[in-house]
Design a protein around this motif. Structure first.
Motif, PDB file in Angstrom:
ATOM      1  N   LEU A  97       3.422  10.686 -10.313  1.00 35.33           N
ATOM      2  CA  LEU A  97       3.508  10.904  -8.640  1.00 35.33           C
ATOM      3  C   LEU A  97       4.314   9.374  -8.407  1.00 35.33           C
ATOM      4  O   LEU A  97       4.364   9.520  -7.013  1.00 35.33           O
ATOM      5  CB  LEU A  97       2.222  10.266  -8.496  1.00 35.33           C
ATOM      6  N   MET A  98       5.361   9.129  -9.435  1.00 36.97           N
ATOM      7  CA  MET A  98       6.502   8.281  -8.782  1.00 36.97           C
ATOM      8  C   MET A  98       7.737   8.592  -7.929  1.00 36.97           C
ATOM      9  O   MET A  98       7.946   9.598  -8.461  1.00 36.97           O
ATOM     10  CB  MET A  98       7.484   7.175  -9.522  1.00 36.97           C
ATOM     11  N   LEU A 119       0.735   1.562  -5.469  1.00 31.03           N
ATOM     12  CA  LEU A 119      -0.856   1.981  -5.946  1.00 31.03           C
ATOM     13  C   LEU A 119      -0.135   2.491  -7.302  1.00 31.03           C
ATOM     14  O   LEU A 119      -1.046   2.051  -8.237  1.00 31.03           O
ATOM     15  CB  LEU A 119      -0.833   3.358  -4.690  1.00 31.03           C
ATOM     16  N   VAL A 120       0.561   3.471  -7.143  1.00 33.51           N
ATOM     17  CA  VAL A 120       0.292   3.905  -9.136  1.00 33.51           C
ATOM     18  C   VAL A 120       0.852   2.904  -9.449  1.00 33.51           C
ATOM     19  O   VAL A 120       0.509   3.290 -11.196  1.00 33.51           O
ATOM     20  CB  VAL A 120       1.869   5.280  -8.444  1.00 33.51           C
ATOM     21  N   LEU A 148       0.588  -1.243   0.265  1.00 30.37           N
ATOM     22  CA  LEU A 148       0.024   0.135   0.377  1.00 30.37           C
ATOM     23  C   LEU A 148       1.215   1.311   0.145  1.00 30.37           C
ATOM     24  O   LEU A 148       0.493   2.586   0.124  1.00 30.37           O
ATOM     25  CB  LEU A 148      -1.004   0.099   1.170  1.00 30.37           C
ATOM     26  N   GLN A 149       2.324   1.428  -0.339  1.00 26.50           N
ATOM     27  CA  GLN A 149       2.946   2.871  -0.552  1.00 26.50           C
ATOM     28  C   GLN A 149       2.393   2.883  -1.713  1.00 26.50           C
ATOM     29  O   GLN A 149       1.957   2.364  -3.019  1.00 26.50           O
ATOM     30  CB  GLN A 149       4.255   2.037  -0.661  1.00 26.50           C
ATOM     31  N   ARG A 150       2.816   4.913  -1.490  1.00 22.70           N
ATOM     32  CA  ARG A 150       2.124   5.004  -2.877  1.00 22.70           C
ATOM     33  C   ARG A 150       2.632   4.585  -4.295  1.00 22.70           C
ATOM     34  O   ARG A 150       2.137   4.509  -5.118  1.00 22.70           O
ATOM     35  CB  ARG A 150       3.005   6.747  -2.511  1.00 22.70           C
ATOM     36  N   LYS A 151       3.894   4.164  -4.218  1.00 19.32           N
ATOM     37  CA  LYS A 151       5.062   3.669  -5.671  1.00 19.32           C
ATOM     38  C   LYS A 151       3.867   2.263  -5.908  1.00 19.32           C
ATOM     39  O   LYS A 151       3.972   2.198  -7.324  1.00 19.32           O
ATOM     40  CB  LYS A 151       6.322   3.214  -4.700  1.00 19.32           C
TER      41      LYS A 151
END
Length: 410
Positions: free
Chosen positions: A402-403, A232-233, A227-230
């Protein structure tokens, strides 16, 4: 001359230590499975005639392949972690043999859909095990190794569907699909005798010693990592790519015949061209990822496909359409980038499960593309559908901003 020496040096590194034989076996299997899967778009008119399918229900047939392919990837990743890649890759090809056999004898549309689901489930056991074993065989060259195997998929998709079309036209669709069965059996045997006997089992024994405090803690650990942003993106980017390319590949031959007035032979040639470009695009994208990272390489790879998809409705004639097809096909390099990133970034102790979860989630959502596009086409918006696909690729390109900037190669 220096470029030739560089290619020779890379080939030598990929072959070193006996890993080259495993790479070839994995690539051959992936090429054959991808080619078998892409027989479906070529045979859709034959399935429609024999089983009374419409555009929507024909799109649903392709969706069944992709949906079952998506659903099976998470358990496929778990099983690869548990039983090893050699076992799962061999099982994958064997299950496809069973599924194709059932399609050939299907007496009704319901039986056809059920057998097609079996094909999809068989296909689903291959991709995660392929990625995890390559990440161990080539820890410093995963982009290149994965790019090569993905390019082999495009070779299969370039060669096998046209053969299927010729055999179906000359004899029957059963032969157009069934001719792959003996080759599938041969590849299953080759994988079994070529890959290391313990591709991941020995590591799994070691990983098992790092037990989490129970199943709940393991799930929480898995979710906390993914569930880290990287992740998810990248997961969203992967979903959008799968949605677009599955949709495009499902209906492009039909579109070229019905809307552009091309013959089935000409449409098949352009469909093959789409995948032929991937033979170059995927290894090149893998090298780009290894060199400059995801944030810089992915927009470059996707730019041409945005233009190509937007131009599809307005272009007429075989050669102009060939040029547009080449532009669209550049997006095929996207998978080599996103999946190389995931293979590197997901922790080793949850690599198979993590890859399976991300890919299954993205692919299940992406599998809705063919049936939705079929509905759009059936209601008279075939052309507008391609413009919509161009917009979706544009959105996935924007998401790269967003990465995080601190990724490999950047």
């Amino acid at each position: 001359m220096s470029r030739l020496l560089s290619i020779r040096r890379e080939a030598s590194e990929l072959w070193a230590g006996g890993t080259g034989k495993s790479l070839i076996a994995i690539a051959l299997g992936w090429g054959l499975l991808n080619g078998t899967r892409m027989i479906y778009p070529v045979l859709l008119p034959d399935f429609s005639d024999e089983f009374g399918l419409t555009h929507t229900t024909a799109g649903l047939l392709v969706t069944v392949v992709w949906l079952c392919y998506a659903i099976g990837q998470l358990p496929g990743g778990v099983l690869a972690d548990r039983f090893g890649e050699r076992t799962m890759l061999t099982a994958s090809v064997s299950l496809v043999v069973v599924g194709v056999g059932l399609v050939l004898v299907a007496p009704t549309a319901l039986a056809l859909y059920t057998a097609t689901g079996a094909v999809g489930l068989g296909l689903s056991q291959y991709p995660i095990a392929r990625i995890t074993i390559l990440s161990r065989l080539y820890p410093d060259r995963i982009g290149r190794a994965l790019g090569i195997t993905m390019a082999s998929g495009d070779i299969g998709q370039t060669i096998i569907p046209p053969i299927a079309g010729v055999l179906a036209a000359a004899f029957a669709w059963h032969l157009g699909l069934g001719f792959v069965l003996p080759v599938l059996c041969l590849i299953a045997g080759l994988i079994w005798v070529t890959l290391p006997k313990h591709g991941s089992e020995s590591q799994n024994d070691e990983e098992a010693s790092h037990e989490h405090d129970g199943y709940v803690d393991y799930v929480l650990y898995l979710l906390r990592e993914l569930l880290q942003r990287k992740f998810l993106v990248v997961g969203v980017i992967l979903f959008l790519f799968i949605f677009v390319w599955q949709t495009f590949s499902a209906f492009y031959p039909t579109y070229l015949v019905e809307q552009k007035g091309l013959s089935k032979t000409a449409a098949g040639a352009l469909f093959g061209l789409f995948f032929a470009v991937g033979v170059v695009a995927k290894p090149a994208a893998g090298v780009a990822y290894d060199t400059i990272g995801l944030r810089k390489s992915l927009p470059i790879v996707l730019a041409g496909s945005i233009v190509g998809l937007a131009l599809v409705p307005s272009v007429e004639g075989f050669w102009p359409l060939a040029g547009v097809t080449v532009l669209v096909s550049t997006m095929l390099g996207s998978g080599a980038i996103t999946q190389s990133y995931l293979a590197e970034a997901i922790p080793a102790d949850i690599q198979g499960t993590g890859l399976g979860l991300v890919r299954s989630s993205a692919a299940m959502l992406g599998a809705t593309g063919p049936v939705l596009f079929g509905f759009i086409a059936e209601n008279g918006y075939f052309d507008e559908g391609y413009v919509l696909l161009a917009g979706i690729v544009g959105l996935s390109t924007l998401l790269t901003v967003l990465m995080p900037r601190t990724e490999s190669g950047e």
